[in-house]
Design a protein around this motif. Sequence first.
Motif, PDB file in Angstrom:
ATOM      1  N   VAL A  14     -24.318  41.691 100.716  1.00  0.00           N
ATOM      2  CA  VAL A  14     -23.782  42.721  99.832  1.00  0.00           C
ATOM      3  C   VAL A  14     -22.354  42.318  99.473  1.00  0.00           C
ATOM      4  O   VAL A  14     -21.538  42.054 100.359  1.00  0.00           O
ATOM      5  CB  VAL A  14     -23.806  44.103 100.511  1.00  0.00           C
ATOM      6  N   LEU A  15     -22.071  42.257  98.160  1.00  0.00           N
ATOM      7  CA  LEU A  15     -20.768  41.797  97.707  1.00  0.00           C
ATOM      8  C   LEU A  15     -20.228  42.722  96.622  1.00  0.00           C
ATOM      9  O   LEU A  15     -21.002  43.289  95.844  1.00  0.00           O
ATOM     10  CB  LEU A  15     -20.854  40.370  97.140  1.00  0.00           C
ATOM     11  N   PRO A  16     -18.910  42.858  96.516  1.00  0.00           N
ATOM     12  CA  PRO A  16     -18.324  43.619  95.409  1.00  0.00           C
ATOM     13  C   PRO A  16     -18.156  42.776  94.152  1.00  0.00           C
ATOM     14  O   PRO A  16     -17.614  43.250  93.154  1.00  0.00           O
ATOM     15  CB  PRO A  16     -16.960  44.032  95.968  1.00  0.00           C
ATOM     16  N   GLY A  17     -18.611  41.545  94.164  1.00  0.00           N
ATOM     17  CA  GLY A  17     -18.501  40.638  93.026  1.00  0.00           C
ATOM     18  C   GLY A  17     -18.503  39.201  93.516  1.00  0.00           C
ATOM     19  O   GLY A  17     -18.519  38.935  94.728  1.00  0.00           O
ATOM     20  N   LEU A  18     -18.511  38.270  92.579  1.00  0.00           N
ATOM     21  CA  LEU A  18     -18.477  36.853  92.933  1.00  0.00           C
ATOM     22  C   LEU A  18     -17.803  36.095  91.793  1.00  0.00           C
ATOM     23  O   LEU A  18     -18.323  36.054  90.673  1.00  0.00           O
ATOM     24  CB  LEU A  18     -19.888  36.314  93.169  1.00  0.00           C
TER      25      LEU A  18
END
Length: 485
Positions: free
Chosen positions: A114-118
């Motif tokens: 789970v990421l807030p962006g890349l």
Amino acid sequence: MEINDLTPAERRVWEAFPRGASVDFRTPDADTEAAEWGPERTVRASVLRALLLTAPQEEGETAALKVAGARITGVLSLMYATIGHVVRLSHCRFEEAPKLHGAQLRQLNLRQSVLPGLASGNVRIDGILRLTDCRVHGPVRLDGAQISRALFLDGARLSAQDDAQPVLQLNQAAIGDDLWAPKLRVRGEVRMNGIHVAGSVNLEDADLSAHAGTALSAETLSVGTDVRARCLRADGRLELRGARIPGRLDLLHARLSNPGGTALRASSCAIRELWLRDGDRIEGVLNLRRAQIDLLTLAPEMLPDEVFLSGLTYTMLTPNEPAERRLPMLDRDGGGYLPSGYEQLSAAYRRIGDDNAARLVQLAKQRRHRATLAWYARIWGHVQDATVGYGFRPLRAAGWLLSLLAVGSIAYGVHPPHPLKASEAPPFNAVFYTLDLLLPVIDFGQERAFSPTDWYQGLSYVLIITGWILATTIVTGVTRTVSRQ
């Protein structure tokens, strides 16, 4: 970084790295919310960065970063770094979006994280990039990325707060194998203009929603084989202008919806096979202008109310449908009357030997053309249509000839014309006299020997004129049939 500064969780990762061992922080009863993950499974991004850039190697071992189920705090910044190790951070939760712009990595695996962006523009990966089943709540930037093998986005869930920016950006990326994204879910725009994929693109059962915006922008897309998008659900515009697909663009069972706008634009494309069938009716405009397609599989029931087909060329059209089901496609062309569309459809029927369908298409072409003419030309067009079907109904012309033959035979049989020279005239025959009037290339000697008077003379003029028109129509129809054979 001093090893003495490490927490117990970080020490496990540090000690496993030189041996390439895996560290799994997951527990069977753990909650999936990162906020409840304590220090026993928390790793600072700065520790991971130090490992990848400065950690010593163990002789005889292959170092690798393999971590599962960790909470990663801080920003994992590897911008412009060269990482020669495998990086696998699966089932992890990132508090900040990793920054990999310009980095060179051997392999990156973020499966089920789970990421807030890349932020990974211009990244170079010598192996695969795996984002399988990831949940990303911010923009994923992979524009200009060079991935020597495959990019996996299967089952990923991507969304962003800012609808003005693309959620997934792959502009000018180069992928050496497949772009594998079945069951991808995106809320926002996917932008991959100018992308080159050496293998295939798989979007089967994907769900792309842009709320009446652009769901997928893939202008000048270039693939090595196929674009597979069976059961695709697209809420928004699909933009494929200028794409090069040497295999098939498979949209079987797809649902394309963009009411009030363009649902699918595949103009100026070169596609070997386009499959559009067995799906819901397209909601929005279908634009295939100037596309070059070898095999067009298009179900009439999927066509929207408005299409743009000017310049479209195709070799084969399937499934084999009656002309009456195909012609509405040309009537819906928003570009107005385009003769080339009728010629393409007629040629497709001739290739499969259905000459009757080809004639129906040509007849429909003349009727559509008639609507563009001045009123007096339309009147003559209606006469041609009713009498001889613009020359595509030669049997109808023959029927008119027989009817006129009967009328003339009866009229002149009841009131025979006077002979010009009674001593030289042959016996009068009403049938052959009428045939002499109707058929311009046949001479039975009757017309030259007899001269009608009063309104019978006017009847003879009518028979001569209509005979020329109808006979020419019959000859033209027969010649057209012979030339096709």
